[in-house]
Scaffold this motif. Sequence first.
Motif, PDB file in Angstrom:
ATOM      1  N   HIS A  38      91.800 -32.477  22.122  1.00 50.11           N
ATOM      2  CA  HIS A  38      92.699 -33.117  21.156  1.00 50.11           C
ATOM      3  C   HIS A  38      94.130 -32.593  21.341  1.00 50.11           C
ATOM      4  O   HIS A  38      94.316 -31.384  21.528  1.00 50.11           O
ATOM      5  CB  HIS A  38      92.211 -32.842  19.730  1.00 50.11           C
ATOM      6  CG  HIS A  38      92.844 -33.710  18.690  1.00 50.11           C
ATOM      7  ND1 HIS A  38      94.122 -33.530  18.247  1.00 50.11           N
ATOM      8  CD2 HIS A  38      92.370 -34.798  18.022  1.00 50.11           C
ATOM      9  CE1 HIS A  38      94.401 -34.444  17.327  1.00 50.11           C
ATOM     10  NE2 HIS A  38      93.346 -35.228  17.182  1.00 50.11           N
ATOM     11  N   LEU A  57      96.515 -31.923  19.333  1.00 50.52           N
ATOM     12  CA  LEU A  57      96.927 -30.873  18.397  1.00 50.52           C
ATOM     13  C   LEU A  57      96.325 -29.529  18.801  1.00 50.52           C
ATOM     14  O   LEU A  57      96.972 -28.482  18.670  1.00 50.52           O
ATOM     15  CB  LEU A  57      96.486 -31.223  16.973  1.00 50.52           C
ATOM     16  CG  LEU A  57      97.257 -32.368  16.304  1.00 50.52           C
ATOM     17  CD1 LEU A  57      96.565 -32.804  15.022  1.00 50.52           C
ATOM     18  CD2 LEU A  57      98.693 -31.966  16.018  1.00 50.52           C
ATOM     19  N   GLU A 104      98.295 -28.248  21.714  1.00 50.90           N
ATOM     20  CA  GLU A 104      99.566 -27.697  21.225  1.00 50.90           C
ATOM     21  C   GLU A 104      99.365 -26.252  20.743  1.00 50.90           C
ATOM     22  O   GLU A 104     100.144 -25.359  21.074  1.00 50.90           O
ATOM     23  CB  GLU A 104     100.068 -28.569  20.083  1.00 50.90           C
ATOM     24  CG  GLU A 104     101.566 -28.481  19.828  1.00 50.90           C
ATOM     25  CD  GLU A 104     101.954 -29.378  18.660  1.00 50.90           C
ATOM     26  OE1 GLU A 104     102.070 -30.607  18.861  1.00 50.90           O
ATOM     27  OE2 GLU A 104     102.123 -28.855  17.546  1.00 50.90           O
ATOM     28  N   ASP A 105      98.286 -26.033  19.958  1.00 52.93           N
ATOM     29  CA  ASP A 105      97.998 -24.682  19.466  1.00 52.93           C
ATOM     30  C   ASP A 105      97.767 -23.718  20.629  1.00 52.93           C
ATOM     31  O   ASP A 105      98.193 -22.556  20.577  1.00 52.93           O
ATOM     32  CB  ASP A 105      96.743 -24.688  18.576  1.00 52.93           C
ATOM     33  CG  ASP A 105      96.988 -25.355  17.229  1.00 52.93           C
ATOM     34  OD1 ASP A 105      98.163 -25.529  16.870  1.00 52.93           O
ATOM     35  OD2 ASP A 105      96.012 -25.708  16.554  1.00 52.93           O
ATOM     36  N   GLN A 122     100.401 -18.635  17.431  1.00 55.73           N
ATOM     37  CA  GLN A 122      99.466 -19.344  16.560  1.00 55.73           C
ATOM     38  C   GLN A 122      98.593 -18.333  15.806  1.00 55.73           C
ATOM     39  O   GLN A 122      98.047 -17.423  16.404  1.00 55.73           O
ATOM     40  CB  GLN A 122      98.603 -20.262  17.432  1.00 55.73           C
ATOM     41  CG  GLN A 122      97.558 -21.021  16.673  1.00 55.73           C
ATOM     42  CD  GLN A 122      98.166 -21.892  15.591  1.00 55.73           C
ATOM     43  OE1 GLN A 122      99.170 -22.563  15.837  1.00 55.73           O
ATOM     44  NE2 GLN A 122      97.640 -21.832  14.383  1.00 55.73           N
ATOM     45  N   ILE A 123      98.459 -18.499  14.482  1.00 56.40           N
ATOM     46  CA  ILE A 123      97.539 -17.610  13.774  1.00 56.40           C
ATOM     47  C   ILE A 123      96.099 -18.070  14.031  1.00 56.40           C
ATOM     48  O   ILE A 123      95.859 -19.225  14.361  1.00 56.40           O
ATOM     49  CB  ILE A 123      97.836 -17.529  12.255  1.00 56.40           C
ATOM     50  CG1 ILE A 123      97.977 -18.905  11.622  1.00 56.40           C
ATOM     51  CG2 ILE A 123      99.101 -16.731  12.012  1.00 56.40           C
ATOM     52  CD1 ILE A 123      98.289 -18.855  10.125  1.00 56.40           C
ATOM     53  N   LYS A 142      92.418 -19.443  14.005  1.00 59.42           N
ATOM     54  CA  LYS A 142      91.866 -20.597  13.306  1.00 59.42           C
ATOM     55  C   LYS A 142      90.651 -21.145  14.022  1.00 59.42           C
ATOM     56  O   LYS A 142      90.440 -20.867  15.214  1.00 59.42           O
ATOM     57  CB  LYS A 142      92.933 -21.679  13.162  1.00 59.42           C
ATOM     58  CG  LYS A 142      93.491 -22.161  14.485  1.00 59.42           C
ATOM     59  CD  LYS A 142      94.703 -23.044  14.287  1.00 59.42           C
ATOM     60  CE  LYS A 142      94.315 -24.417  13.785  1.00 59.42           C
ATOM     61  NZ  LYS A 142      95.419 -25.376  13.945  1.00 59.42           N
ATOM     62  N   ASP A 175      88.893 -24.964  14.469  1.00 59.67           N
ATOM     63  CA  ASP A 175      88.982 -26.391  14.164  1.00 59.67           C
ATOM     64  C   ASP A 175      87.882 -27.145  14.879  1.00 59.67           C
ATOM     65  O   ASP A 175      87.534 -26.835  16.014  1.00 59.67           O
ATOM     66  CB  ASP A 175      90.347 -26.944  14.590  1.00 59.67           C
ATOM     67  CG  ASP A 175      91.444 -26.602  13.604  1.00 59.67           C
ATOM     68  OD1 ASP A 175      91.138 -26.483  12.411  1.00 59.67           O
ATOM     69  OD2 ASP A 175      92.602 -26.457  14.024  1.00 59.67           O
ATOM     70  N   VAL A 176      87.344 -28.146  14.186  1.00 58.44           N
ATOM     71  CA  VAL A 176      86.347 -29.028  14.793  1.00 58.44           C
ATOM     72  C   VAL A 176      87.031 -30.347  15.112  1.00 58.44           C
ATOM     73  O   VAL A 176      87.682 -30.932  14.250  1.00 58.44           O
ATOM     74  CB  VAL A 176      85.180 -29.274  13.813  1.00 58.44           C
ATOM     75  CG1 VAL A 176      84.146 -30.193  14.442  1.00 58.44           C
ATOM     76  CG2 VAL A 176      84.551 -27.969  13.404  1.00 58.44           C
ATOM     77  N   TYR A 177      86.953 -30.752  16.378  1.00 59.92           N
ATOM     78  CA  TYR A 177      87.458 -32.076  16.767  1.00 59.92           C
ATOM     79  C   TYR A 177      86.262 -32.858  17.293  1.00 59.92           C
ATOM     80  O   TYR A 177      85.821 -32.630  18.418  1.00 59.92           O
ATOM     81  CB  TYR A 177      88.517 -31.960  17.856  1.00 59.92           C
ATOM     82  CG  TYR A 177      89.776 -31.254  17.396  1.00 59.92           C
ATOM     83  CD1 TYR A 177      90.754 -31.955  16.698  1.00 59.92           C
ATOM     84  CD2 TYR A 177      89.974 -29.916  17.660  1.00 59.92           C
ATOM     85  CE1 TYR A 177      91.914 -31.307  16.275  1.00 59.92           C
ATOM     86  CE2 TYR A 177      91.122 -29.266  17.237  1.00 59.92           C
ATOM     87  CZ  TYR A 177      92.085 -29.965  16.543  1.00 59.92           C
ATOM     88  OH  TYR A 177      93.229 -29.337  16.119  1.00 59.92           O
TER      89      TYR A 177
END
Lengths: 322, 322, 322, 322, 322
Positions: free
Chosen positions: C56, C58, C61-62, C68-69, C71, C73-75
Amino acid sequence: MSVVAAFLYHEGKRLRPVTLIDPACEHIAKDDFVWIGLSQPTETELADIAGNYGLHPLAVEDAGNGHQISKLDVYGDQLCIVARTAHLEGDHIAYGSTAIFLGKSFLITVRQGSARSHSELRAHLEITPELLREGPDYVLHAILDFIVDGYFPIVEAIEEDVLKMEQRMLAAFLTREEVTRIFTLRRELVRFQRVLGPMLEVGRKLVNLQLPRLDEASKPYFRDLLDHMLRVESAITGIRDILISVFEASHLLEQQRQGAITRQLAAWAAILAVPTAIAGIYGMNFENMPELKTQWGYFVILGVIAAVCIGLYIRFKRSHWL
Amino acid sequence: MSVVAAFLYHEGKRLRPVTLIDPACEHIAKDDFVWIGLSQPTETELADIAGNYGLHPLAVEDAGNGHQISKLDVYGDQLCIVARTAHLEGDHIAYGSTAIFLGKSFLITVRQGSARSHSELRAHLEITPELLREGPDYVLHAILDFIVDGYFPIVEAIEEDVLKMEQRMLAAFLTREEVTRIFTLRRELVRFQRVLGPMLEVGRKLVNLQLPRLDEASKPYFRDLLDHMLRVESAITGIRDILISVFEASHLLEQQRQGAITRQLAAWAAILAVPTAIAGIYGMNFENMPELKTQWGYFVILGVIAAVCIGLYIRFKRSHWL
Amino acid sequence: MSVVAAFLYHEGKRLRPVTLIDPACEHIAKDDFVWIGLSQPTETELADIAGNYGLHPLAVEDAGNGHQISKLDVYGDQLCIVARTAHLEGDHIAYGSTAIFLGKSFLITVRQGSARSHSELRAHLEITPELLREGPDYVLHAILDFIVDGYFPIVEAIEEDVLKMEQRMLAAFLTREEVTRIFTLRRELVRFQRVLGPMLEVGRKLVNLQLPRLDEASKPYFRDLLDHMLRVESAITGIRDILISVFEASHLLEQQRQGAITRQLAAWAAILAVPTAIAGIYGMNFENMPELKTQWGYFVILGVIAAVCIGLYIRFKRSHWL
Amino acid sequence: MSVVAAFLYHEGKRLRPVTLIDPACEHIAKDDFVWIGLSQPTETELADIAGNYGLHPLAVEDAGNGHQISKLDVYGDQLCIVARTAHLEGDHIAYGSTAIFLGKSFLITVRQGSARSHSELRAHLEITPELLREGPDYVLHAILDFIVDGYFPIVEAIEEDVLKMEQRMLAAFLTREEVTRIFTLRRELVRFQRVLGPMLEVGRKLVNLQLPRLDEASKPYFRDLLDHMLRVESAITGIRDILISVFEASHLLEQQRQGAITRQLAAWAAILAVPTAIAGIYGMNFENMPELKTQWGYFVILGVIAAVCIGLYIRFKRSHWL
Amino acid sequence: MSVVAAFLYHEGKRLRPVTLIDPACEHIAKDDFVWIGLSQPTETELADIAGNYGLHPLAVEDAGNGHQISKLDVYGDQLCIVARTAHLEGDHIAYGSTAIFLGKSFLITVRQGSARSHSELRAHLEITPELLREGPDYVLHAILDFIVDGYFPIVEAIEEDVLKMEQRMLAAFLTREEVTRIFTLRRELVRFQRVLGPMLEVGRKLVNLQLPRLDEASKPYFRDLLDHMLRVESAITGIRDILISVFEASHLLEQQRQGAITRQLAAWAAILAVPTAIAGIYGMNFENMPELKTQWGYFVILGVIAAVCIGLYIRFKRSHWL
Ligand SMILES: [Mg+2]
Ligand SMILES: [Mg+2]
Ligand SMILES: [Mg+2]
Ligand SMILES: [Mg+2]
Ligand SMILES: [Mg+2]
Ligand SMILES: [Mg+2]
Ligand SMILES: [Mg+2]
Ligand SMILES: [Mg+2]
Ligand SMILES: [Mg+2]
Ligand SMILES: [Mg+2]
Ligand SMILES: [Mg+2]
Ligand SMILES: [Mg+2]
Ligand SMILES: [Mg+2]
Ligand SMILES: [Mg+2]
Ligand SMILES: [Mg+2]
Ligand SMILES: [Mg+2]
Ligand SMILES: [Mg+2]
Ligand SMILES: [Mg+2]
Ligand SMILES: [Mg+2]
Ligand SMILES: [Mg+2]
Ligand SMILES: [Mg+2]
Ligand SMILES: [Mg+2]
Ligand SMILES: [Mg+2]
Ligand SMILES: [Mg+2]
Ligand SMILES: [Mg+2]
Ligand SMILES: [Mg+2]
Ligand SMILES: [Mg+2]
Ligand SMILES: [Mg+2]
Ligand SMILES: [Mg+2]
Ligand SMILES: [Mg+2]
Ligand SMILES: [Mg+2]
């Protein structure tokens, strides 16, 4: 002054007055409702109205207590809300309470020690029947909104006071009277915040819970009410932060000032101790003190004293002790 | 300057301008949408647009209020979001608010006291139709992202100020002006943090709740938005921690300095008191003081005074009082 | 140095190298997987790999952002985890970040500003194929474990420093340099704690959420990982508590010392003021002062002065002022 | 004094006394119940009653322990509640505990170190059978309400003390005895708050949980009980806030006072050092000091000394050092 | 000393000893169970027992680590609990850990650095077979209860120390040694509280979660265990509150004392400066000083000095500076 107003409303318009023991509410048309306003009622009046409208004894007890903290209780299909009211009395905040009973076709308010009557609010609603037609849950919202609106001028008055104190703190050192005033303000604020807490709880319940007697259409109005409460709370937290700043800054500035004065005191003590010490030596009464007999001894010593004093003065000036 | 821009978009491209009371939104094709941007609109304009797009009166009231705290409200199948904007005005942070209405085929923004126009953002989106084609929920994300991006330069400016203060604190003692400046910075920070709190709440709702008008495909974008907000918050907390450190260190360093000066003062007072006391004794006028008549008495006493003073000086030097 | 290593694994053993745009992952057998390690890749490389593996935008980008802190994420059916890495650079902690993409048959890591390469870890896993056979979720655990293991020496180094400071504080008074050092340590700690917070969040999600690409059998490994993070956090909180103790004790001890010195100063000032005052009186030049003419007046007065001074000394000694 | 009262109740009226090992509870009519009150019972009595009424050994253990913190436990279809009681003993708060067992047709209370007997409460309930007819859950409420009512006079007594201290702090400076008294009060308060915490927990469980042996009709009574507990807690928090204010204000006022005195000391030291220094110079014994021989030198110098002293005095007065 | 005891239990009675690699547990009757106690076992022993009883490698790793924080993990149908043990070693608290594995028909304990053996507990249980018959979950409770019981004497010892410090603080001023001791106590407490936190977490899981291997009948026992832990925690919080009080009171009392001494110092400095200044004037050597030639000048001046000094003394006495 016990019964302030008591009327039956039909399609948003005032139909006729009712009494406390009027068995009206059983025979009125769907969507009609009774709105009764009491202020510091007698025990008898409370008992009458409780009997006629089937109010729970515990709720009635709360309505009779002027120091009840804010709460929302469900009794069967009735709702009982107690809201704390606030108004300024001179320098400090005075609190009252308003109990609101919401039933199938009635809304009853019982005010205790609350300074602002609902008459104006009732008049305002009566001239906009399209709002009053929304039913007693809309009136409930209007009364709570009225109570919360009463918090704003209080917060603003205190904020003004606090900002004035902040200005004074930054411009000069606080006097004992000002320190005392700040503490009084802080106590008022802390107390107000404690009064506000349970009110927010009531607001959150009105927004989030599925409650009897409240239409879905009334939810946005209670959300708006909660929003106003949150604005009051945010303002108070802001003022408390300023107060805390004022205290901590004052502490640090006073500490700095104390340091500066100690340094000044030390510098002048040193400067003045020099002539005393030197002159003391030449004030001794030894017979054989050759300097005393010289022609210019006195003037030399005066010069030495002046030189040392001026030298010290310059040095202290340079290191910012003076 | 009220209506900044108002256009109908078809397949990600600008089709034609619309007016506030254009009954357009009812006849437009699926996936087409209207994007209207208002800035400090008049009450009439707000009423027009509310009537045409069926906006809830309470939401319209919030849009008209420049001091509304951030919030996200659902009205039926519409979404109303208020976001606080921030920009630097000289030394302090100025706040505005932007209300965003998201409906079936429209997105309306109402800016109040917010310094940064959306024109550039709109232009940027219009040249990338593949993004604009994602629909009004993508535009919503873009606007909120634009607002949050506006927070970063503010945080950086304050951080720079604070780090400068920290450097000065470690290098020297803070002046009254610097203490005052630090308190101003802290107040700005605390206030910013209070503004940020409800914005984070909005971000969390956009990520976690099932909301009308938002496609599943938009969720990653809102997660990214929340992530940016959290980065701002983390930065602010970091700066506050530094400020707290600066204060506490300053307090302790000032206390140590005060202690050092007190010790110095005490040491010099002791050293200078010795000649004064001894000379005082030989300045007495008793007739029978044998020492006064000796040949070398004066010089012996001078030596004693010097010896005691030097001895004290060495002792104080050794115990680090001087 | 961009692509550090990129291989296809079959039954826990390295099969062959792959390229970033190798369409490999679509044709490989079930349970086979690709493990690609990048370090500070170019934008082109990131775009290539994103295109080939369907990452993804985004998340990419991270991965490209070194600040970046942490994290998770589920994509869709992919997982993207960003973990902050930490290592000591002289006296302070330097941070980097590692993004990890976990898909159907691939694991991709992107390191930014992180000092410790995964080569050793990869080598260690390749010689224990029974572990590598567990699949990419096991590798994910191994990498995160590797990152968290990197926190421990940092915590230990700081703890050692802090305990040294505590020893010095209890043994003597802190110097300005030591106070400054403590504040630097505290800032590093507070920052580390803020970095750790989101990492714990990631750990809790890996343990508690039902996430794509993670077998049930991997849960105990992530629980163990979380446990290690909690141990780091517990150690940091412990060190912070010591730091707070050091400050408060230092404050109280310095205050006591100040008090002791003030008392000493007062005592000596009193003792030395006595001869000055008495001798001053007998230094007056009145013609009629009978004591001055007595034979033993001088010695009596000397005795009186000595007696008063010794008396005061004893009294101050007894009340622990001296 | 072990068994205080033990009776069987039928339709709200006392029917006949029962013994601890009376197998009564198995044969009594539905809605009849036994109410037994014990005070500091022996182990044997506890064992007897536990055997007869099927009480859980762990619950019995809690009932025998006078320092048990408040709790609510469900054992099968029985309820065991422990509530901490409080009463004033001179200056400090003494605590006891009351365990209450609620079963199918019995209510048993076991008091330990609690000063207030339930006799009066029992008498009051027995003359209002319409309340007693509500069953043992109503009696449970009545006992808990009785215990919580016992908290109010304690809070009021402490509040009075604290307000007195606040008045003294604002009017003058605190003595060592007063500081000590404030700390004692604070300790009592903190301890009371820690006792109250688990009681609130019990109250919340009674209101929110679905518990055996409690009718739906009893819920409003437990809500009312919780409300009273919250009022106690709110009052205590209020008093603690005042205590904190008193401390902080006292700290700041003492700091200001210290500053004022330092300034005064510095001013007088400066004023008195002037004549000493000048006179010291003219007390030197140089042979050639022309001023000494002038007719008016002495008076001029006296004038100079007076002028400088008065000048300094005015200057210190103006800058509020004196 | 590795295997402390290992036996097979049948109907609550010891049947026969088992070895670590005894394939016993597969063939034993329902309700029979093996209870094995290890203390600081070797890696081989741990591997043996893990292989024989199917323990998870991660759980075995935790059991081998003496610094593991308390935790409860479920591995399939097995339970692994690590509990921190504590005992006093001279002035400070030493910690160990005990891992407990609970499976279908076995309970294994692994002690690391824990001072108190389970032998006595095992003996006590073996003579009450009706308890042991409850199965391994009852033994689990008994061991955890034994560990928590070990916390109480520690808390009591510290409490005694703290109360002694409080007495000393109220009676006199704290010495440097006492301040240091208080800080050591506080550190021990804070650390104990951090050890207790995860234990409470374990206790809450045992009470609230549906866990394998634990019968419903064991729940009250774990509730009781949690209750004991909460009592320890409550006691620690109480002691911490006293410590905080001691510090703050000490700070305020020291500040008051400093103020009192400064005032005393200022008063005596003023009183002694008077004779010095006046006598200095009459020690000047001007030729024309008429007072010097009067008959009673000296005595008048002595009287003036005495009068001023006594006047000042009275005034300072009255304003409580002396
Ligand atoms: Mg606060
Ligand atoms: Mg705050
Ligand atoms: Mg703060
Ligand atoms: Mg604060
Ligand atoms: Mg604070
Ligand atoms: Mg402070
Ligand atoms: Mg302070
Ligand atoms: Mg912080
Ligand atoms: Mg902090
Ligand atoms: Mg903070
Ligand atoms: Mg903080
Ligand atoms: Mg703080
Ligand atoms: Mg902390
Ligand atoms: Mg802490
Ligand atoms: Mg602490
Ligand atoms: Mg702390
Ligand atoms: Mg802190
Ligand atoms: Mg603290
Ligand atoms: Mg703190
Ligand atoms: Mg302090
Ligand atoms: Mg508090
Ligand atoms: Mg408070
Ligand atoms: Mg506070
Ligand atoms: Mg508080
Ligand atoms: Mg506090
Ligand atoms: Mg604390
Ligand atoms: Mg505490
Ligand atoms: Mg406290
Ligand atoms: Mg505390
Ligand atoms: Mg403090
Ligand atoms: Mg202080």
